[in-house]
Design an enzyme around this catalytic site. Sequence first.
Site, PDB file in Angstrom:
ATOM      1  CG  HIS A  92      64.694  -9.197   9.737  1.00  0.00           C
ATOM      2  ND1 HIS A  92      64.120  -8.112   9.111  1.00  0.00           N
ATOM      3  CD2 HIS A  92      64.399  -9.073  11.060  1.00  0.00           C
ATOM      4  CE1 HIS A  92      63.525  -7.360  10.021  1.00  0.00           C
ATOM      5  NE2 HIS A  92      63.676  -7.925  11.214  1.00  0.00           N
ATOM      6  CD  GLU A 160      60.570  -9.654  13.321  1.00  0.00           C
ATOM      7  OE1 GLU A 160      60.890  -9.100  14.382  1.00  0.00           O
ATOM      8  OE2 GLU A 160      61.353  -9.825  12.392  1.00  0.00           O
TER       9      GLU A 160
HETATM   10  P1  PGA Z   1      60.713  -3.907  16.232  1.00  0.00           P
HETATM   11  O1  PGA Z   1      61.644  -4.698  15.186  1.00  0.00           O
HETATM   12  O2  PGA Z   1      60.929  -4.536  17.566  1.00  0.00           O
HETATM   13  O3  PGA Z   1      61.205  -2.495  16.150  1.00  0.00           O
HETATM   14  O4  PGA Z   1      59.324  -4.068  15.748  1.00  0.00           O
HETATM   15  C1  PGA Z   1      61.710  -6.064  15.177  1.00  0.00           C
HETATM   16  C2  PGA Z   1      62.470  -6.551  13.980  1.00  0.00           C
HETATM   17  O5  PGA Z   1      62.256  -6.053  12.872  1.00  0.00           O
HETATM   18  O6  PGA Z   1      63.300  -7.436  14.102  1.00  0.00           O
END
Ligand code: PGA
Length: 248
Positions: A92, A160
């Site tokens: 992450h 992401e």
């Molecule tokens: P968010 O976070 O949905 O608040 O943007 C996603 C994440 O960081 O995993």
Amino acid sequence: MKKIIVANWKMNPKSSKDALALFEVVKKSVKGIKEIEVVICAPFAWLAKLSPGNLIRLGAQNCHWELQGAYTGEVAAPMLSDLGVEYVMLGHSERRKYMGETNEIINLKVKAALKSKLKPILCVGEREGEEMSVVIEEQLTQCLVGLSIRQIKDVVVVYEPVWAISTEGGRVCEPDNALSAALFIRKTLTKLYSRFVAEQILILYGGSVDNTNVACFISQARMNGALVGAASLDGEVFSKLIKNIPVA
Ligand code: PGA
């Protein structure tokens, strides 16, 4: 292909009472929904208190790369399996940013997770101003080094884009952008393995997903699910999000 919704609670909620209450709301909202697997990635401190079920799985937000030993303050992957945890989020952007985790470290963690029968949820994505394809190719190639075909099939990949995470500014990622990233991830996995293998790997989208946009990411961007941060902490919003997932 099945759909997966991963709730990333991050370092929330503040008390075990609140964690249990939120978990109960989620449990109720998945009743009768067989097509979606919901994974709750809770802080270590709450994981032992939550009991998973058929429709709701547990995930951790990190694990160590060694299976046991003198690593003060760390948690090993076999300890998580022993608790009934099935998934572990790795790579992450917050761990890359605040804990200095590199692709090499993430690769070791992915291998430790797989050895311990945990399914890694591997997060990849570019920061503001970086080229999506360059970053993703490098992250996937380096984080997956040395994995066999049998092992890669247990890995879930999350696209992401860091700039789309709610706490990083939450800029809107258009479904078209997310689709390009999903196609690029499959292309890279095809290069690393084969098309047949790449097509079996689940790819999720993460970054400001909520009940109003989840359907777009799944139908338009052809994602196999989503990773949800902020919106997973509000039981009502998260329940609506689950109901809005197209399952056909
Ligand atoms: P968010 O976070 O949905 O608040 O943007 C996603 C994440 O960081 O995993």
